[in-house]
Enzyme design. Structure first.
Site, short mmCIF file in Angstrom:
data_model
loop_
_atom_site.label_atom_id
_atom_site.label_comp_id
_atom_site.label_asym_id
_atom_site.label_seq_id
_atom_site.Cartn_x
_atom_site.Cartn_y
_atom_site.Cartn_z
N HIS A 74 -16.18 -19.68 -17.34
CA HIS A 74 -16.42 -19.41 -16.02
C HIS A 74 -16.41 -21.27 -15.56
O HIS A 74 -15.97 -21.93 -16.46
CB HIS A 74 -17.78 -19.06 -16.51
CG HIS A 74 -18.71 -19.86 -17.12
ND1 HIS A 74 -19.10 -21.18 -16.81
CD2 HIS A 74 -18.88 -20.28 -18.36
CE1 HIS A 74 -19.84 -21.72 -17.56
NE2 HIS A 74 -20.31 -20.66 -18.55
N ASP A 111 -18.18 -21.85 -13.27
CA ASP A 111 -19.17 -22.33 -12.42
C ASP A 111 -20.31 -23.71 -13.54
O ASP A 111 -19.95 -23.45 -15.04
CB ASP A 111 -20.14 -21.20 -11.91
CG ASP A 111 -20.42 -20.29 -12.91
OD1 ASP A 111 -19.83 -20.66 -13.88
OD2 ASP A 111 -21.92 -20.22 -13.05
N GLU A 138 -21.11 -17.09 -13.21
CA GLU A 138 -21.43 -16.31 -15.14
C GLU A 138 -23.36 -17.31 -15.49
O GLU A 138 -23.72 -16.86 -15.65
CB GLU A 138 -20.61 -17.37 -16.27
CG GLU A 138 -20.74 -17.13 -17.47
CD GLU A 138 -21.97 -17.78 -18.45
OE1 GLU A 138 -22.05 -17.82 -19.57
OE2 GLU A 138 -22.06 -19.08 -17.71
N GLU A 139 -23.84 -18.58 -14.55
CA GLU A 139 -24.98 -19.15 -15.23
C GLU A 139 -25.74 -18.47 -14.27
O GLU A 139 -26.86 -18.72 -14.70
CB GLU A 139 -24.44 -20.60 -14.40
CG GLU A 139 -23.65 -21.36 -15.49
CD GLU A 139 -24.54 -21.35 -16.99
OE1 GLU A 139 -25.26 -21.16 -16.85
OE2 GLU A 139 -23.84 -22.45 -17.99
N GLU A 172 -16.80 -21.18 -24.30
CA GLU A 172 -17.94 -21.47 -24.46
C GLU A 172 -17.61 -22.63 -26.16
O GLU A 172 -17.12 -21.97 -26.66
CB GLU A 172 -18.94 -20.00 -24.54
CG GLU A 172 -18.65 -19.53 -23.34
CD GLU A 172 -19.68 -20.48 -22.11
OE1 GLU A 172 -20.25 -20.90 -22.21
OE2 GLU A 172 -19.78 -19.22 -21.37
N HIS A 200 -26.71 -26.84 -20.23
CA HIS A 200 -27.39 -27.41 -19.95
C HIS A 200 -28.45 -28.66 -19.81
O HIS A 200 -29.48 -28.23 -19.37
CB HIS A 200 -28.70 -26.17 -19.46
CG HIS A 200 -27.88 -24.87 -19.47
ND1 HIS A 200 -28.09 -23.59 -19.51
CD2 HIS A 200 -26.62 -24.07 -19.31
CE1 HIS A 200 -27.28 -22.47 -19.39
NE2 HIS A 200 -26.21 -23.45 -18.77
#
Length: 378
Positions: free
Chosen positions: A76, A78, A140-141, A165, A351
């Site tokens: 992803h 984003d 995706e987030e 990932e 995150h």
């Protein structure tokens, strides 16, 4: 033509804002970073298609070679939002410090495309027999919009897929899903001196909580997967708020909870269990309980441990595959072909303020990607 270096691509990715959020004030789309990626891969000789999934939200598919099957490298584009006050570095700049790359997306995970680019740049394509695809998705987030859209409209079917990932280069063959709901109880406010004047939403929520805790125990008893460190589904009561004053009957109370189902548990079946658990409470208090999803549910995912693709990638990585509890786009891409999750950096950095990726991952990641491309495209 002078092609950009690994570091130049990495810097370009991190410095280009692509935050996605359910809060419109934070959501910035991914158009600009997709434009950059599309140009980089075109310059390498890939054929590139950019699809606008929604206004400001784009997927990119790049292809090298022709024929059927092949390998899909996906991820992803984003990132999550950030709390600027907790960062010691500029989130939208690639900072090299203490043998680490700091910046939003360095590990989770748009920085992965710099590794894909570098591996592809160093490849001798003269003996290629199957295509290599690169997929960069949006959102995706938040909603998994990009992966859902791609899977529903995929113009090709690869043999295998790797999602980059951050797994510390450990192949991940399965993970749990994620379902998050809000339960809103609407009572009737009134003066606390006379309970008959109202209907206390907190008291009804007490009954809801009891029913959900019974469901939690039921899930643990009835479902078990020995391949996971936490072998049962989990149900977490994560957030609750109700009322506004000690001397008022509470008129409204809301609970947010999540469930992480094992692979193989259908989302419809899980929803039926959730509704059934609250059936008696809803019958007792008609019209006062409302259940709404906080986001689109994500199913669990698993690529069987004995699948040749898993064995092949364990050999490439010289590491046994594992399972994890967090979610990725794998359940959707697994609908197309056998899929595993494998990428540089640690999920512990995802995150987090001062997100980083260690320099130690640079050469091993390019090596693993190069070997994977050669194994499945040559």
């Amino acid at each position: 033509m002078q092609l950009p270096s690994f570091l130049e691509v990495y810097k370009g990715l991190i410095s280009t804002d692509s935050i996605s959020s359910t809060d419109p004030s934070w959501d910035h789309g991914n158009e600009k970073v997709i434009e950059k990626m599309a140009q980089w891969f075109k310059d390498l000789g890939f054929s590139v298609e950019v699809v606008e999934v929604e206004p400001g939200k784009h997927n990119m598919v790049a292809k090298m070679g022709s024929g059927e099957g092949g390998l899909l490298l996906a991820g992803h584009s984003d990132t999550v939002p950030f709390d600027e006050g907790r960062w010691n570095f500029d989130p939208h700049a690639l900072t090299e410090h203490n043998n680490r790359f700091y910046g939003l997306g360095t590990a989770d995970m748009k920085g992965f495309f710099a590794f894909v680019y570098e591996a592809a740049k160093k490849m001798d394509w003269s003996k290629q027999t199957k295509p290599l695809y690169v997929l960069a998705t949006c959102d995706e987030e938040t909603t998994m919009l990009g992966a859902r859209h791609f899977t529903e409209n995929a113009p090709f079917k690869p043999d295998y897929c790797i999602i980059g990932e951050p797994t510390s280069l450990v192949p991940i063959r399965g993970h749990k899903g994620h379902v998050a709901n809000a339960v809103r109880v609407t009572g009737k406010s009134g003066h606390s001196s006379d309970p008959a004047l109202g209907v206390n939403a907190i008291e009804i929520m007490h009954e809801v909580l009891f029913a959900l805790m019974q469901l939690r125990d039921k899930l643990v008893k009835e479902y078990h997967h020995p391949g996971f460190a936490i072998p049962s589904p989990t149900l977490n009561l994560g957030h609750i708020h109700g009322g506004d004053s000690a001397n008022r009957i509470c008129g409204c109370c809301e609970l947010h909870y999540d469930v992480r189902p094992l692979p193989g548990i259908s989302l419809d079946g899980l929803d039926n269990m959730l509704r059934s658990a609250l059936k008696e409470v809803e019958a007792k208090w008609p019209g006062r309980i409302e259940i709404t999803p906080l986001h689109e549910p994500i199913p669990g995912y698993e690529c069987q441990h004995d699948h040749p693709f898993i064995g092949g990638m364990e050999s490439v990585c010289e590491t046994e595959s594992q399972t994890v509890n967090y979610c990725t786009e794998a359940p959707f891409l697994q609908e197309l072909c056998p899929t595993l999750v494998l990428g540089p950096g640690s999920i512990d950095q995802a995150h987090q303020p001062d997100e980083f990726l260690s320099f130690d991952f640079i050469d091993p990641t390019i090596d693993v990607l190069s070997k994977s491309i050669r194994k499945y495209c040559f």
